[in-house]
Design an enzyme around this catalytic site. Structure first.
Site, short mmCIF file in Angstrom:
data_model
loop_
_atom_site.label_atom_id
_atom_site.label_comp_id
_atom_site.label_asym_id
_atom_site.label_seq_id
_atom_site.Cartn_x
_atom_site.Cartn_y
_atom_site.Cartn_z
N ASN A 8 -43.43 23.03 45.70
CA ASN A 8 -43.24 23.06 47.15
C ASN A 8 -43.61 24.45 47.70
OD1 ASN A 8 -42.05 23.28 49.72
ND2 ASN A 8 -40.56 21.69 49.23
N GLY A 10 -43.55 25.52 50.69
CA GLY A 10 -42.58 26.00 51.69
C GLY A 10 -41.49 26.84 51.03
N LYS A 11 -41.04 26.41 49.86
CA LYS A 11 -40.03 27.17 49.14
C LYS A 11 -40.58 28.54 48.73
CE LYS A 11 -37.55 23.33 46.84
NZ LYS A 11 -37.16 22.80 45.51
N ASP A 60 -33.27 23.69 43.23
CA ASP A 60 -33.07 22.31 43.65
C ASP A 60 -32.26 22.34 44.94
OD1 ASP A 60 -33.85 19.65 42.82
OD2 ASP A 60 -31.72 19.21 42.92
N ASP A 172 -36.70 20.61 58.51
CA ASP A 172 -36.39 21.73 59.42
C ASP A 172 -36.39 21.34 60.90
OD1 ASP A 172 -35.84 23.52 57.43
OD2 ASP A 172 -37.77 24.55 57.51
N LYS A 190 -34.74 32.14 59.69
CA LYS A 190 -34.25 31.03 58.86
C LYS A 190 -33.64 31.58 57.56
CE LYS A 190 -35.50 26.98 56.16
NZ LYS A 190 -36.52 26.11 55.57
N HIS A 195 -29.56 28.06 53.45
CA HIS A 195 -29.07 27.79 52.09
C HIS A 195 -29.89 28.55 51.06
CE1 HIS A 195 -32.28 25.23 53.29
NE2 HIS A 195 -32.36 24.55 52.16
O1 LIG Z 1 -36.22 21.13 56.09
C1 LIG Z 1 -35.97 21.56 54.99
N1 LIG Z 1 -35.76 22.90 54.85
C2 LIG Z 1 -35.38 23.45 53.72
O2 LIG Z 1 -35.18 24.67 53.63
C3 LIG Z 1 -35.25 22.56 52.61
N2 LIG Z 1 -34.90 22.75 51.35
C4 LIG Z 1 -34.96 21.55 50.79
N3 LIG Z 1 -35.34 20.61 51.66
C5 LIG Z 1 -35.53 19.17 51.45
O3 LIG Z 1 -35.05 18.86 50.19
C6 LIG Z 1 -36.13 18.59 49.31
C7 LIG Z 1 -35.91 19.41 48.08
O4 LIG Z 1 -36.19 18.66 47.00
P1 LIG Z 1 -36.42 19.39 45.62
O5 LIG Z 1 -35.47 20.54 45.48
O6 LIG Z 1 -36.42 18.38 44.58
O7 LIG Z 1 -37.85 20.07 45.80
P2 LIG Z 1 -39.31 19.49 45.94
O8 LIG Z 1 -39.39 18.13 45.31
O9 LIG Z 1 -39.74 19.59 47.35
O10 LIG Z 1 -40.13 20.53 45.08
P3 LIG Z 1 -39.82 21.04 43.57
O11 LIG Z 1 -39.28 22.44 43.72
O12 LIG Z 1 -38.82 20.10 42.93
O13 LIG Z 1 -41.14 21.03 42.88
C8 LIG Z 1 -37.38 19.06 50.01
O14 LIG Z 1 -38.53 18.35 49.60
C9 LIG Z 1 -37.01 18.82 51.45
O15 LIG Z 1 -37.14 17.45 51.74
C10 LIG Z 1 -35.52 21.21 52.79
N4 LIG Z 1 -35.90 20.72 53.96
#
Ligand SMILES: O=c1[nH]c(=O)c2ncn([C@@H]3O[C@H](COP(=O)(O)OP(=O)(O)OP(=O)(O)O)[C@@H](O)[C@H]3O)c2[nH]1
Length: 210
Positions: A8, A10-11, A60, A172, A190, A195
């Site tokens: 991801n 964005g992370k 996660d 978001d 943000k 979190h």
């Molecule tokens: O608006 C958001 N702002 C944030 O700050 C945020 N943090 C998490 N999320 C949601 O929760 C899922 C995590 O799922 P997740 O931890 O399994 O990650 P992911 O599948 O996206 O990537 P990976 O790190 O596993 O490869 C994400 O896809 C998002 O839908 C967020 N949404």
């Protein structure tokens, strides 16, 4: 080198604010089905460390809607990709009375193959509770895994609103905190309340001082 294991982007953008040294490892580790984020992150960190052979950080995270008993929680990514955030917002608006409370939670799991020094330990009560929950929830096939993993957690409360803003990622635009959606905030704003920002602030200070 510290590998931030995620698919991801964005992370990754948010993590870079805390740790320059962080390098994305685009590795899709197995996500087990669990009601809590902790066990998913711990399993992921062990698998990613064995895959990479160097220090890894797994993140996660999820959106927990109070009136839906925490759904979508650990299934947030799946629900975002199948239903979409507008559908989630409409479901919440139809089924739950205002103020439609929700929280975002994040668990960071660090593994470098070594055991961790128990003191000094800046980890707070929330992190210890997450670690205890992981121990208690571990299934038989993982409970014996000796690979040490350290957890850092963060959460933020808000409410679900109609989409506003075009920053951030995921949910978001429909998550409002103190009158502003996360998608209306700058990355810095943000991170200061989110979190992930809270979990990373704890991790970064531990990582730099260890
Ligand atoms: O608006 C958001 N702002 C944030 O700050 C945020 N943090 C998490 N999320 C949601 O929760 C899922 C995590 O799922 P997740 O931890 O399994 O990650 P992911 O599948 O996206 O990537 P990976 O790190 O596993 O490869 C994400 O896809 C998002 O839908 C967020 N949404």
């Amino acid at each position: 080198m510290l590998r931030y294991v995620t698919t991801n982007s964005g992370k990754v953008r948010e993590a870079r604010e805390y740790l320059d040294a962080v390098e994305q490892l685009n590795y899709d580790y197995t996500e087990i089905q669990a009601a809590e984020l902790g066990p998913i992150a711990v399993r992921g960190a062990r698998e990613a460390y064995r895959h990479a052979g160097e220090p890894v950080l797994v993140d996660d995270a999820g959106l927990f809607v109070e009136g839906f008993d925490g759904f979508p929680g650990p299934y947030s990514a799946f629900v975002e990709h199948t239903l979409g955030i507008e559908t989630v917002q409409r479901l919440v608006a139809r089924e739950i009375d205002a103020p439609r409370r929700a929280s975002f939670r994040c668990v960071l799991a660090y593994c470098d193959g070594d055991a961790f020094d128990a003191s000094p330990d800046p980890v707070d009560r929330e992190d210890r509770a997450a670690a205890a929950a992981v121990g208690a929830d571990d299934d038989a096939d993982d409970a014996d895994d000796p690979l040490p993993v350290k957890l850092f957690t963060g959460s933020v409360r808000g409410r679900i609103v109609e989409p506003r803003g075009d920053g951030g990622f995921g949910y978001d635009p429909i998550f409002e905190h103190d009158g502003t959606t996360f998608a209306e905030m700058s990355a810095e704003a943000k991170n200061a309340v989110s979190h992930r920002g809270r979990a990373f602030a704890k991790f970064a200070s531990w990582y730099q001082e260890r």
